[in-house]
Scaffold this active site. Structure first.
Site, mmCIF file in Angstrom:
data_model
loop_
_atom_site.group_PDB
_atom_site.id
_atom_site.type_symbol
_atom_site.label_atom_id
_atom_site.label_comp_id
_atom_site.label_asym_id
_atom_site.label_seq_id
_atom_site.Cartn_x
_atom_site.Cartn_y
_atom_site.Cartn_z
ATOM 1 N N HIS A 1 17.416 35.766 11.194
ATOM 2 C CA HIS A 1 17.995 34.451 11.444
ATOM 3 C C HIS A 1 17.887 33.645 10.154
ATOM 4 C CE1 HIS A 1 19.040 30.664 13.406
ATOM 5 N NE2 HIS A 1 19.258 31.334 14.532
ATOM 6 N N CYS B 1 11.483 34.901 20.413
ATOM 7 C CA CYS B 1 11.631 35.994 19.464
ATOM 8 C C CYS B 1 10.978 35.642 18.134
ATOM 9 C CB CYS B 1 13.102 36.306 19.245
ATOM 10 S SG CYS B 1 13.903 37.049 20.678
#
Length: 302
Positions: free
Chosen positions: A267, A278
């Protein structure tokens, strides 16, 4: 965590019907992370503190008596990422690394016991489209092995959604040596290590993002359930998602999905308590984690 209403893995299956920031899956993707990386999957019909190294398998003990009864496993609930099976026990030793072996069911699948002195409460299939069939062994006896499993005992709103375990008969499974690697995460130190069988630590991250206060990252031991690239999840920038067998401790599902598994994934925003559970990492780290096979133990320390 989970992307949209359902995982991108099953876009094909969705047409017919279907990490933190993070379990065939595909969702209609939005540019945000999956929840406790929620793959919103459509279930497939049931078929006819820190442990830093992975110890060597312990000597076999006699343990529970042998059970040679025959069972039709297809009459039992199937253990998979979608399963909610109240009879499965939640892990009672969450901060001890599994042994250096994995178990895979023979035939169609293997019956699972909560207590080897009783009757089976479920079965684990030999194959499943979303993984979770290569199971870390946490205890080994002459006639039985205790393993970590996918699925949940309960959803968070109705009970304990923690990592579940079960007993399998040794005669029903193939037990083999694992890859000798495990993953150890320290949220406090913001480090991720790949730990090898000889105890050597390979530090692959010195910062990452983890779960926000209301959507924390699940803690303790779990394992790599499956690893998949999901191009429709734009936030991954095409990198694979490494899904775990454990799900969010606070989310029953995510954005219409009925599951909320956690994961490692890439990300752009990847520092601090900002995810749905996560662990968000950089490109180099997710590439390294994606090399690890299913069944690799993962230990998440506070």
């Amino acid at each position: 965590m989970g992307e949209r209403r359902r995982w991108v893995w099953l876009v094909a299956a969705l047409a017919a019907v279907l990490v933190v920031a993070g379990i065939g899956v595909a969702l209609v993707s939005r540019q945000q992370e999956p929840a406790a990386s929620t793959p919103s999957l459509t279930p497939t019909p049931t078929p006819t503190p820190t442990a830093e190294r992975e110890p060597s398998p312990t000597p076999t003990a006699e343990g529970f008596a042998a059970n040679t009864a025959s069972y039709d496993v297809t009459t039992l609930p199937q253990v998979n990422v979608f399963a909610v099976i109240p009879a499965l026990p939640v892990d009672d030793d969450p901060y001890t690394m599994p042994l250096g072996e994995t178990a895979v069911a023979r035939g169609v699948g293997a019956p699972v016991w909560a207590d080897p002195a009783g009757e089976p409460v479920a079965y684990v299939p030999h194959d499943y489209p979303y993984g979770g069939t290569v199971l870390p062994v946490v205890e080994k006896q002459a006639h039985w092995v205790k393993v970590l499993l996918t699925g949940r005992q309960a959803v968070p709103s109705a009970g304990d959604p923690g990592q579940v375990t079960g007993w399998l008969r040794s005669a029903d499974v193939d037990v083999t040596a694992s890859s000798g690697r495990s993953v150890v995460v320290s949220i406090a130190d913001r480090t991720i290590d790949v730990v090898h069988a000889d105890g050597a630590h390979e530090r692959i991250a010195t910062d990452f993002a983890w779960g926000a206060e209301r959507t924390p990252t699940p803690l303790g031991r779990t394992f790599v359930m499956t690893t998949r690239a999901v191009p429709e999840y734009a936030y991954t920038r095409g990198h694979p998602i490494v899904y775990w067998a454990v799900q969010s401790p606070t989310l029953d599902g995510f954005d219409g999905a009925d599951v909320a598994p956690a994961a490692f994934h890439y990300h752009d925003t990847r520092s601090g308590p900002v995810s749905n559970g996560c662990i968000r990492v950089d490109a180099e780290t997710i590439t390294r984690l994606a090399e690890l096979p299913p069944g690799t133990p993962v230990m998440i320390n506070p």
